[in-house]
Design a protein around this motif. Structure first.
Motif, PDB file in Angstrom:
ATOM      1  N   GLY A  95     -48.463  -0.060   6.779  1.00 17.74           N
ATOM      2  CA  GLY A  95     -49.235  -0.340   5.581  1.00 17.74           C
ATOM      3  C   GLY A  95     -49.956   0.911   5.124  1.00 17.74           C
ATOM      4  O   GLY A  95     -49.734   2.001   5.666  1.00 17.74           O
ATOM      5  N   ARG A  96     -50.819   0.777   4.125  1.00 20.46           N
ATOM      6  CA  ARG A  96     -51.563   1.936   3.624  1.00 20.46           C
ATOM      7  C   ARG A  96     -52.640   2.312   4.630  1.00 20.46           C
ATOM      8  O   ARG A  96     -53.029   1.536   5.474  1.00 20.46           O
ATOM      9  CB  ARG A  96     -52.190   1.602   2.268  1.00 20.46           C
ATOM     10  CG  ARG A  96     -51.143   1.404   1.179  1.00 20.46           C
ATOM     11  CD  ARG A  96     -51.761   0.989  -0.133  1.00 20.46           C
ATOM     12  NE  ARG A  96     -52.523   2.071  -0.729  1.00 20.46           N
ATOM     13  CZ  ARG A  96     -53.803   1.986  -1.073  1.00 20.46           C
ATOM     14  NH1 ARG A  96     -54.474   0.878  -0.883  1.00 20.46           N
ATOM     15  NH2 ARG A  96     -54.419   3.011  -1.612  1.00 20.46           N
ATOM     16  N   GLN A 116     -39.324  -5.961  11.251  1.00 19.56           N
ATOM     17  CA  GLN A 116     -39.649  -4.529  11.434  1.00 19.56           C
ATOM     18  C   GLN A 116     -40.449  -4.391  12.733  1.00 19.56           C
ATOM     19  O   GLN A 116     -41.366  -5.174  13.004  1.00 19.56           O
ATOM     20  CB  GLN A 116     -40.516  -4.009  10.292  1.00 19.56           C
ATOM     21  CG  GLN A 116     -39.860  -4.042   8.929  1.00 19.56           C
ATOM     22  CD  GLN A 116     -40.748  -3.424   7.855  1.00 19.56           C
ATOM     23  OE1 GLN A 116     -40.400  -2.427   7.270  1.00 19.56           O
ATOM     24  NE2 GLN A 116     -41.899  -4.030   7.608  1.00 19.56           N
ATOM     25  N   LYS A 159     -42.028  -1.487  13.496  1.00 19.00           N
ATOM     26  CA  LYS A 159     -43.202  -0.655  13.198  1.00 19.00           C
ATOM     27  C   LYS A 159     -43.476  -0.671  11.704  1.00 19.00           C
ATOM     28  O   LYS A 159     -43.514   0.380  11.054  1.00 19.00           O
ATOM     29  CB  LYS A 159     -42.961   0.783  13.658  1.00 19.00           C
ATOM     30  CG  LYS A 159     -42.944   0.936  15.163  1.00 19.00           C
ATOM     31  CD  LYS A 159     -42.890   2.388  15.540  1.00 19.00           C
ATOM     32  CE  LYS A 159     -42.774   2.532  17.054  1.00 19.00           C
ATOM     33  NZ  LYS A 159     -42.095   3.734  17.465  1.00 19.00           N
ATOM     34  N   GLY A 160     -43.631  -1.882  11.145  1.00 20.20           N
ATOM     35  CA  GLY A 160     -43.940  -2.014   9.720  1.00 20.20           C
ATOM     36  C   GLY A 160     -45.246  -1.291   9.424  1.00 20.20           C
ATOM     37  O   GLY A 160     -46.223  -1.429  10.168  1.00 20.20           O
ATOM     38  N   ASP A 202     -52.492  -4.746  -3.495  1.00 20.16           N
ATOM     39  CA  ASP A 202     -52.267  -5.922  -2.657  1.00 20.16           C
ATOM     40  C   ASP A 202     -52.166  -7.134  -3.568  1.00 20.16           C
ATOM     41  O   ASP A 202     -52.911  -7.246  -4.543  1.00 20.16           O
ATOM     42  CB  ASP A 202     -53.441  -6.136  -1.694  1.00 20.16           C
ATOM     43  CG  ASP A 202     -53.473  -5.094  -0.589  1.00 20.16           C
ATOM     44  OD1 ASP A 202     -52.414  -4.513  -0.289  1.00 20.16           O
ATOM     45  OD2 ASP A 202     -54.564  -4.866  -0.037  1.00 20.16           O
ATOM     46  N   LEU A 232     -46.389  -0.283  -0.148  1.00 17.55           N
ATOM     47  CA  LEU A 232     -46.612   1.076   0.354  1.00 17.55           C
ATOM     48  C   LEU A 232     -45.636   2.004  -0.353  1.00 17.55           C
ATOM     49  O   LEU A 232     -44.425   1.922  -0.154  1.00 17.55           O
ATOM     50  CB  LEU A 232     -46.363   1.129   1.873  1.00 17.55           C
ATOM     51  CG  LEU A 232     -46.449   2.507   2.509  1.00 17.55           C
ATOM     52  CD1 LEU A 232     -47.873   3.052   2.452  1.00 17.55           C
ATOM     53  CD2 LEU A 232     -45.980   2.452   3.975  1.00 17.55           C
ATOM     54  N   LYS A 236     -54.579 -12.275   1.053  1.00 15.66           N
ATOM     55  CA  LYS A 236     -53.470 -11.335   0.827  1.00 15.66           C
ATOM     56  C   LYS A 236     -52.138 -11.946   1.256  1.00 15.66           C
ATOM     57  O   LYS A 236     -51.988 -12.389   2.396  1.00 15.66           O
ATOM     58  CB  LYS A 236     -53.741 -10.046   1.618  1.00 15.66           C
ATOM     59  CG  LYS A 236     -52.619  -9.042   1.547  1.00 15.66           C
ATOM     60  CD  LYS A 236     -53.056  -7.689   2.074  1.00 15.66           C
ATOM     61  CE  LYS A 236     -51.884  -6.776   2.308  1.00 15.66           C
ATOM     62  NZ  LYS A 236     -52.296  -5.413   2.659  1.00 15.66           N
ATOM     63  N   PHE A 251     -48.118  -3.180   9.365  1.00 16.92           N
ATOM     64  CA  PHE A 251     -47.859  -4.388   8.571  1.00 16.92           C
ATOM     65  C   PHE A 251     -47.119  -5.371   9.461  1.00 16.92           C
ATOM     66  O   PHE A 251     -46.023  -5.092   9.961  1.00 16.92           O
ATOM     67  CB  PHE A 251     -47.047  -4.063   7.311  1.00 16.92           C
ATOM     68  CG  PHE A 251     -46.904  -5.245   6.392  1.00 16.92           C
ATOM     69  CD1 PHE A 251     -47.931  -5.594   5.524  1.00 16.92           C
ATOM     70  CD2 PHE A 251     -45.753  -6.030   6.410  1.00 16.92           C
ATOM     71  CE1 PHE A 251     -47.815  -6.715   4.687  1.00 16.92           C
ATOM     72  CE2 PHE A 251     -45.629  -7.135   5.575  1.00 16.92           C
ATOM     73  CZ  PHE A 251     -46.654  -7.468   4.717  1.00 16.92           C
ATOM     74  N   GLY A 254     -48.119  -6.790   0.355  1.00 18.54           N
ATOM     75  CA  GLY A 254     -48.649  -5.425   0.274  1.00 18.54           C
ATOM     76  C   GLY A 254     -47.550  -4.468  -0.153  1.00 18.54           C
ATOM     77  O   GLY A 254     -46.349  -4.764  -0.003  1.00 18.54           O
ATOM     78  N   GLY A 311     -42.121   0.417  -0.858  1.00 10.56           N
ATOM     79  CA  GLY A 311     -41.956  -0.591   0.191  1.00 10.56           C
ATOM     80  C   GLY A 311     -42.807  -1.808  -0.119  1.00 10.56           C
ATOM     81  O   GLY A 311     -43.967  -1.680  -0.529  1.00 10.56           O
ATOM     82  N   ILE A 312     -42.207  -2.974   0.064  1.00 10.08           N
ATOM     83  CA  ILE A 312     -42.900  -4.224  -0.261  1.00 10.08           C
ATOM     84  C   ILE A 312     -42.774  -5.180   0.927  1.00 10.08           C
ATOM     85  O   ILE A 312     -41.670  -5.370   1.461  1.00 10.08           O
ATOM     86  CB  ILE A 312     -42.253  -4.892  -1.496  1.00 10.08           C
ATOM     87  CG1 ILE A 312     -42.307  -3.947  -2.705  1.00 10.08           C
ATOM     88  CG2 ILE A 312     -42.939  -6.225  -1.828  1.00 10.08           C
ATOM     89  CD1 ILE A 312     -41.392  -4.370  -3.849  1.00 10.08           C
ATOM     90  N   THR A 368     -38.580  -0.272   7.039  1.00 13.82           N
ATOM     91  CA  THR A 368     -37.622  -0.025   5.943  1.00 13.82           C
ATOM     92  C   THR A 368     -38.012   1.231   5.171  1.00 13.82           C
ATOM     93  O   THR A 368     -37.149   1.956   4.680  1.00 13.82           O
ATOM     94  CB  THR A 368     -37.537  -1.236   4.985  1.00 13.82           C
ATOM     95  OG1 THR A 368     -38.838  -1.517   4.475  1.00 13.82           O
ATOM     96  CG2 THR A 368     -36.972  -2.459   5.672  1.00 13.82           C
ATOM     97  N   ASN A 369     -39.318   1.511   5.057  1.00 19.21           N
ATOM     98  CA  ASN A 369     -39.739   2.740   4.368  1.00 19.21           C
ATOM     99  C   ASN A 369     -39.299   3.989   5.122  1.00 19.21           C
ATOM    100  O   ASN A 369     -38.773   4.932   4.548  1.00 19.21           O
ATOM    101  CB  ASN A 369     -41.264   2.783   4.220  1.00 19.21           C
ATOM    102  CG  ASN A 369     -41.725   2.291   2.860  1.00 19.21           C
ATOM    103  OD1 ASN A 369     -41.167   1.324   2.334  1.00 19.21           O
ATOM    104  ND2 ASN A 369     -42.743   2.916   2.288  1.00 19.21           N
ATOM    105  N   SER A 394     -37.519  -2.050   0.853  1.00 22.84           N
ATOM    106  CA  SER A 394     -37.894  -0.773   0.238  1.00 22.84           C
ATOM    107  C   SER A 394     -36.805  -0.396  -0.743  1.00 22.84           C
ATOM    108  O   SER A 394     -35.624  -0.631  -0.474  1.00 22.84           O
ATOM    109  CB  SER A 394     -38.001   0.337   1.284  1.00 22.84           C
ATOM    110  OG  SER A 394     -38.930   0.000   2.294  1.00 22.84           O
TER     111      SER A 394
END
Ligand code: BTN
Length: 241
Positions: A43-44, A38, A40-41, A102, A114, A109, A49, A112, A132-133, A15-16, A60
């Motif tokens: 993360g940081r 997703q 290809k989710g 996080d 981003l 966790k 993700f 997260g 993005g959450i 989504t980001n 997002s």
């Protein structure tokens, strides 16, 4: 208040990534992208993700803040407070925040964040920020690398409530920017303050004694030296008690 408008998709790569491509083409503030899954989710720190179908909230939203670039960090931390509040309203359990962004339930966790932003050199302000959450709602079969540190809300049918709550809570906090009135709450929800941590990047260990107004983590190392860590530079892990 931000005028949010939600667009839903079955599957996106991320989504980001999708919202960033819209932002580059002039999409307006307030667009929210939600996907059931997703492929290809992200993360940081280049991590992925885990985003299997229909078990989490993957969303997002787009901001176009007239704020200096350093405010992007506080948009992230305000989002962490909004997500913690929203999770708490669904689970009735205290949600904590592991510096920087996080969200934890029961020391694991559960969500997260981003944040990705672009800077406009002309106006010396942020051009856009994509927040993005990802929240694990009733996620099963976490991959081996995260199965001992991740958890999910363990609830069903809460995705839309959670989405609306997060947007509402964030809107309230954001309406006070550039005042960081939420920051006391951010610190009061800290998972790390008072705990022993390891700095993943160099293996040094110490006890966290605070978070300063620049959102640096304050650590007294086992050597006795006091240091402050900036979020972009390091990642930390809790030492087992
Ligand atoms: C992290 O844990 O380091 C941040 C995870 C952020 C995941 C969310 S899910 C929705 C949005 N799209 C992405 O690709 N990432 C964020």
């Amino acid at each position: 208040m931000i005028d949010f408008s939600v667009k839903r998709f079955k599957t996106l790569d991320s989504t980001n990534t999708y919202l960033k491509s819209l932002a580059e083409k002039g999409e307006k503030e307030g667009t929210v992208i939600v996907a059931d899954a997703q492929e290809k989710g992200r993360g940081r720190r280049g991590k992925s993700f885990f985003s299997p179908a229909d078990t989490g909230l993957y969303m997002s939203f787009l901001l176009r803040p007239k704020l200096p670039p350093e405010e992007a960090l506080f948009i992230t931390t305000a989002t962490a407070v909004a997500v913690a509040r929203a999770i708490e309203s669904v689970t009735k359990k205290r949600a904590l925040i592991k510096w920087v962004n996080d969200v934890y339930l029961d020391e694991r966790k559960v969500a997260g964040i981003l944040t990705e932003s672009a800077f406009s050199a002309d106006s010396k302000s942020l051009d856009y920020v994509v927040v993005g959450i990802g929240v694990n709602i009733n996620t099963k079969n976490f991959p081996d690398e995260i199965k001992d540190i991740a958890t999910s809300l363990g609830e069903s049918d809460v995705r839309d409530d959670l989405l609306q709550n997060i947007l509402l809570e964030f809107s309230h906090l954001y309406s006070h920017f550039p005042s960081h009135s939420f920051f006391e709450e951010y610190k009061s929800r800290s998972l790390l303050i008072g705990k022993e941590i390891e700095i993943v990047d160099d293996g040094r260990c110490g006890v966290v004694y605070g978070i300063n107004d620049d959102c640096h983590l304050l650590v007294r190392l086992n050597s006795g030296e006091k240091i402050s860590l900036s979020s972009g530079e390091v990642s930390t892990r809790l030492k087992k008690q």
